[in-house]
Design an enzyme around this catalytic site. Structure first.
Site, short mmCIF file in Angstrom:
data_model
loop_
_atom_site.label_atom_id
_atom_site.label_comp_id
_atom_site.label_asym_id
_atom_site.label_seq_id
_atom_site.Cartn_x
_atom_site.Cartn_y
_atom_site.Cartn_z
N ASP A 95 0.76 -1.25 0.01
CA ASP A 95 0.05 0.15 -0.04
C ASP A 95 0.93 1.17 -0.01
O ASP A 95 1.48 1.81 1.16
CB ASP A 95 -0.74 0.02 1.20
CG ASP A 95 -1.69 1.13 1.21
OD1 ASP A 95 -1.86 1.81 0.15
OD2 ASP A 95 -2.45 1.42 2.45
N GLU A 96 1.34 1.60 -1.28
CA GLU A 96 2.14 2.88 -1.32
C GLU A 96 3.27 2.57 -0.66
O GLU A 96 3.78 3.32 0.33
CB GLU A 96 1.40 4.19 -0.98
CG GLU A 96 0.26 4.50 -1.91
CD GLU A 96 -0.51 6.09 -1.37
OE1 GLU A 96 0.08 6.36 -0.45
OE2 GLU A 96 -1.41 6.38 -2.33
N PRO A 97 3.95 1.52 -0.79
CA PRO A 97 5.41 1.18 0.06
C PRO A 97 6.55 2.32 -0.10
O PRO A 97 7.27 1.86 0.56
CB PRO A 97 5.69 -0.31 -0.39
CG PRO A 97 5.24 -0.23 -1.94
CD PRO A 97 3.81 0.34 -1.73
N THR A 117 -1.51 7.35 -7.04
CA THR A 117 -2.36 8.29 -6.30
C THR A 117 -2.59 9.69 -6.74
O THR A 117 -1.17 10.07 -6.92
CB THR A 117 -2.34 8.07 -4.89
OG1 THR A 117 -2.34 7.02 -4.27
CG2 THR A 117 -3.08 9.35 -4.19
#
Length: 643
Positions: free
Chosen positions: A90-92, A173
């Site tokens: 998750d958006e690492p 995003t």
């Protein structure tokens, strides 16, 4: 990340009512996936960042994850519904994470891709890695001058090469709201308004913030050699509270402008007539437990309130300008907790701060809908937030005697006091006349113990997958209630069931690793369940001896790590054995005889009579306890015996 989420079937019903045919999940919750299965809704299922290291280190772990979270829920029919993407992390690469996930993300994606290929799903399900907009960097506002952050450039090229090879899009995003907070952009420019002053960048004219952000991504991808890769906007939205310009009115204007722009298929200056492949609106619901590190607005992105009521109306592209609310939602009785004005309120502010540290008070923040509430109305808001968060428990409105429960709504025109705690347990609370959180927990624990035994006895004919799901549900439920004994007992049964069934070739994915046994042993020893811990230690050592320790080893493993694991297991086993011995009936009997022979017992006849009765009671108590435990264990083990 919500304290009172809607049940998954109710969420699926809401999605269908609003003709939403794709959804992006941030983890692989089995109850949500079960509800979505067969719904004709396309799913992106996420892998949390904390799993990246293990999925990078172990192909077996990746195979197991795919089997548990993809293969079981895939749709093999003619429709496009079912799991379509696996989002690795998750958006690492978020800047605030530093480089902690950089070494593992792409390797985890490679292993998940290989696992999909094993089960012939690599063409049906695509691997993606969601990226944040802060992966890009620029010394100015000019989109032509942006590039990947220097610490990410090599990693991103490697990621894009992987995505391009497998025909996967680039997930990113885009957040005009956050850009508005950090860049020199006007509100009109962010809201797609025709009156906005255009921005001329890189010989192109931009009329809105979305196009500028999107072409920023296109520019960077082109610079590193991927000008034509498909782009999916993984998250975009506008919050409705918690900050300046975060209102339902502005969110509605933004969303209508965005959807009109996307449906026009005009594209952007750098990609005319080529809009994003897909765009995911963030988010479906408000989340009152979401992290607010980035701002208090983070808990208010939802199209709907936490209970499924539309905050504004917008046409999602299906011809209806009104969103459909969730139907037949159950609530607790409308009650609020407010300040008792008849009390000394000199300590009220301190109590309010304490309440807000354990509840959602983001509406009170600067720019929030309740920011201008006067004292003590703002104190009442804090008290009520805590009260609703804790299911309207009477004790949660105490605050040292300063709280008062009322049925009169204290809301004002601008500031709404929440009273919509979901009432899944209302009938239980009323029928049991529960008056405190402690009694609630005790009542629920008794009910859950009774129900769990009944359910477990009835699932002998179920599949292994179904049995494990049921056991997992009760493990989670007991953990929430703080019933450690029941939680550990069912965890042990689930591990034993997996161990038993993994012996067959078709169920190798069920194998329990030594790390799983070791974690269980540590929890069991810590909680005083020493006999079970001793047996689990033997299982852990057996796993290492048989080579079933794949999850234990990173890519560069040496025998030293296995030796360390054996040493730790042995230490825990010795601890458990010592505790079992010191607490056994035999040891207590020896101590009793020792005291008797050394004259430590009192000689008073009355005392002897009482001691005899106590001794008999003790033996009978141990006998009854053992019979009860044996009965419960036989009931739990029926899963193994009858399948």
């Amino acid at each position: 990340m919500a304290s009172h989420p809607l049940p998954p079937p109710k969420v699926v019903e809401l999605l269908k009512s609003n003709k939403i045919n794709k959804v992006k999940l941030f983890d692989a919750n089995p109850y949500i996936l079960e509800a979505l299965y067969g719904s004709n809704i396309g799913v992106t299922v996420g892998i949390p960042n904390n799993l990246l290291r293990i999925l990078y280190s172990s192909k077996k772990a990746a195979n197991r994850w795919v089997h548990n979270n993809v293969n079981r829920y895939i749709s093999y029919g003619g429709s496009n519904a079912g799991i379509e993407y696996v989002a690795v992390g998750d958006e690492p690469f978020l800047k605030s994470y530093g480089e902690q996930f950089h070494p593992f993300t792409i390797g985890a994606a490679v292993n998940i891709q290989a696992a999909l290929k094993i089960v012939n799903l690599d063409r049906k399900v695509k691997i993606v890695v969601p990226c944040s907009f802060d992966n890009f960097e620029s010394g100015s506002n000019l989109s032509s001058e942006v590039h990947f952050r220097p610490d990410l450039n090599k990693t991103m090229i490697e990621l894009l090469t992987f995505l391009n090879k497998h025909g996967s899009p680039f997930f990113v995003t885009i957040s005009p709201f956050i850009t508005l907070q950090t860049k020199n952009m006007s509100l009109d420019f962010s809201l797609f308004k025709e009156t906005a002053r255009p921005h001329n960048f890189s010989h192109k004219t931009y009329k809105n913030s979305f196009d500028l952000s999107y072409d920023t991504v296109v520019t960077v991808l082109s610079k590193v050699g991927f000008p034509d890769i498909d782009i999916v906007v993984a998250k975009i939205g506008w919050p409705t509270d918690g900050a300046a310009n975060a209102t339902s009115n502005l969110a509605e204007i933004f969303m209508k402008g965005l959807l009109t722009h996307l449906h026009s298929n005009l594209g952007t200056p750098l990609r005319p007539r080529h809009p994003p492949l897909e765009t995911y609106i963030f988010s479906l619901f408000d989340e009152d437990q979401r992290s607010i590190d980035s701002g208090n607005f983070e808990r208010h992105w939802g199209l709907f309130t936490f209970d499924g009521q539309a905050k504004y109306h917008v046409d999602l592209g299906h011809g209806s300008e009104s969103l459909v609310d969730a139907q037949n939602v159950e609530y607790l009785t409308s009650r609020w907790c407010v300040v008792n004005n008849n009390k000394d309120l000199s300590n009220a502010s301190a109590n309010a701060l304490e309440a807000c540290s354990n509840a959602d008070c983001t509406a009170l923040s600067p720019g929030g809908s309740c920011f201008n509430s006067s004292w003590p109305s703002n104190i009442s808001y804090a008290f009520n937030s805590y009260y609703q968060e804790h299911n309207q428990s009477p004790k949660s409105c105490d605050f040292g005697g300063l709280g008062l429960i009322t049925t009169v709504d204290p809301s004002t025109d601008r500031c709404s006091f929440n009273d919509t705690t979901l009432g899944f347990l209302e009938s239980l609370l009323v029928s049991k006349d529960v008056e405190s959180a402690t009694e609630v927990r005790s009542t629920l624990t008794q009910l859950l113990r009774s129900e769990s035994l009944s359910v477990i006895r009835s699932i002998a004919a179920k599949t292994v997958h179904q049995k494990l799901l049921i056991l997992d549900f009760f493990v989670r439920a007991f953990a929430i209630l703080g019933d450690v004994q029941s939680c550990l007992a069912l965890r042990y049964e689930a591990l034993q069931l997996r161990e038993l069934k993994s012996a067959t070739a078709s169920c190798e994915w069920l194998q329990v690793s030594s790390v799983e046994w070791l974690n269980f042993v540590a929890d069991a020893v810590h909680s005083g369940f020493h006999s079970v811990a001793e047996k689990a230690c033997e299982n852990a050592l057996s796993c290492i001896g048989s080579g079933n320790n794949d999850v234990l080893k990173p890519a560069t493993d040496t025998s030293s790590q296995i030796l360390n694991a054996i040493s730790e297991i042995t230490r825990l086993k010795n601890c458990a054995m010592a505790s079992v011995a010191s607490g056994s009936v035999q040891v207590q009997a020896v101590e009793y005889l020792k005291r008797k022979t050394t004259g430590q017992q009192k000689s008073d006849p009355l005392y002897k009579e009482e001691r005899c009765l106590a001794s008999t009671s003790f033996r009978n108590g141990i006998k009854k306890q053992n019979i009860r435990k044996l009965y419960e264990r036989q009931s739990l083990l029926q899963i193994n015996e009858e399948n």
